[in-house]
Design a protein around this motif. Structure first.
Motif, PDB file in Angstrom:
ATOM      1  N   ALA A  18      14.130  46.832   2.571  1.00  0.00           N
ATOM      2  CA  ALA A  18      13.046  46.033   1.979  1.00  0.00           C
ATOM      3  C   ALA A  18      13.397  44.541   1.987  1.00  0.00           C
ATOM      4  N   ARG A  19      14.657  44.225   1.786  1.00  0.00           N
ATOM      5  CA  ARG A  19      15.083  42.821   1.804  1.00  0.00           C
ATOM      6  C   ARG A  19      15.017  42.250   3.225  1.00  0.00           C
ATOM      7  N   VAL A  20      15.404  43.058   4.205  1.00  0.00           N
ATOM      8  CA  VAL A  20      15.342  42.605   5.595  1.00  0.00           C
ATOM      9  C   VAL A  20      13.884  42.430   6.003  1.00  0.00           C
ATOM     10  N   ARG A  21      13.031  43.351   5.591  1.00  0.00           N
ATOM     11  CA  ARG A  21      11.591  43.228   5.895  1.00  0.00           C
ATOM     12  C   ARG A  21      11.017  41.982   5.241  1.00  0.00           C
ATOM     13  N   LYS A  22      11.442  41.682   4.017  1.00  0.00           N
ATOM     14  CA  LYS A  22      10.965  40.473   3.340  1.00  0.00           C
ATOM     15  C   LYS A  22      11.384  39.225   4.116  1.00  0.00           C
ATOM     16  N   ALA A  23      12.617  39.230   4.633  1.00  0.00           N
ATOM     17  CA  ALA A  23      13.098  38.099   5.422  1.00  0.00           C
ATOM     18  C   ALA A  23      12.258  37.928   6.690  1.00  0.00           C
ATOM     19  N   ALA A 111      16.530  33.404   5.395  1.00  0.00           N
ATOM     20  CA  ALA A 111      15.107  33.752   5.459  1.00  0.00           C
ATOM     21  C   ALA A 111      14.681  34.525   4.219  1.00  0.00           C
ATOM     22  N   PHE A 112      15.556  35.387   3.708  1.00  0.00           N
ATOM     23  CA  PHE A 112      15.249  36.105   2.474  1.00  0.00           C
ATOM     24  C   PHE A 112      15.055  35.116   1.327  1.00  0.00           C
ATOM     25  N   GLY A 113      15.814  34.026   1.353  1.00  0.00           N
ATOM     26  CA  GLY A 113      15.664  32.958   0.364  1.00  0.00           C
ATOM     27  C   GLY A 113      14.632  31.922   0.759  1.00  0.00           C
TER      28      GLY A 113
END
Length: 150
Positions: A18-23, A111-113
């Motif tokens: 989910a974090r990678v997808r958000k990035a 990118a996540f940030g």
């Protein structure tokens, strides 16, 4: 100008998909019209197994629409740090291959940030920008890349 842009990110077994997808979505969500959009229709999700049996999830997106291409390229360029822009300028000839594909690696954690940062790591969001010129001309493609990202 730009024919298409492909983006790819891998969530390794030690990462939260989910974090990678958000990035990845950080680059796909801004639309030229300024409205929010759902990226489920353009992001392909593949569950895979690595060489040593480790699980991974591969997220890939293909952006073919002209107005989305311009918006995505502008978004990346406008949010880059000045030192990354300079590095990209220096490396432009090496990043443009013989098929007129311009290669960029963007830091997944940044990118996540919600930041755009170049990286040389293989654990990155891989961006491939296909430049079109008729007839095929690497020098003209280089000028287009310089105009977009320089």
């Amino acid at each position: 100008m730009i024919h298409y842009i492909d983006l790819r990110a891998i969530a390794h077994s030690t990462e939260d998909p989910a974090r990678v997808r958000k990035a990845l979505d950080f680059f796909l969500l801004p639309s030229p019209e300024g409205e929010d959009r759902n990226t489920d229709d353009i992001v392909e999700v593949i569950d895979a197994e690595g060489h040593y049996g480790n699980r991974m999830t591969i997220f890939s997106a293909h952006v073919p629409r002209k107005k989305d291409l311009k918006a995505l390229a502008a978004f990346i360029r406008q949010h880059m740090l000045p030192e990354d822009v300079e590095l990209l300028r220096e490396e432009m000839p090496d990043r443009l291959d013989d098929d007129q594909v311009f290669h960029i690696r963007l830091d997944k954690q940044a990118a996540f940030g919600e930041q755009v940062k170049l990286t040389s790591s293989s654990d990155a969001i891989i961006v491939r920008v296909k430049i079109e010129t008729y007839p095929k001309n690497r020098q003209k493609a280089g000028l287009i890349v310089e105009e977009l990202f320089g």
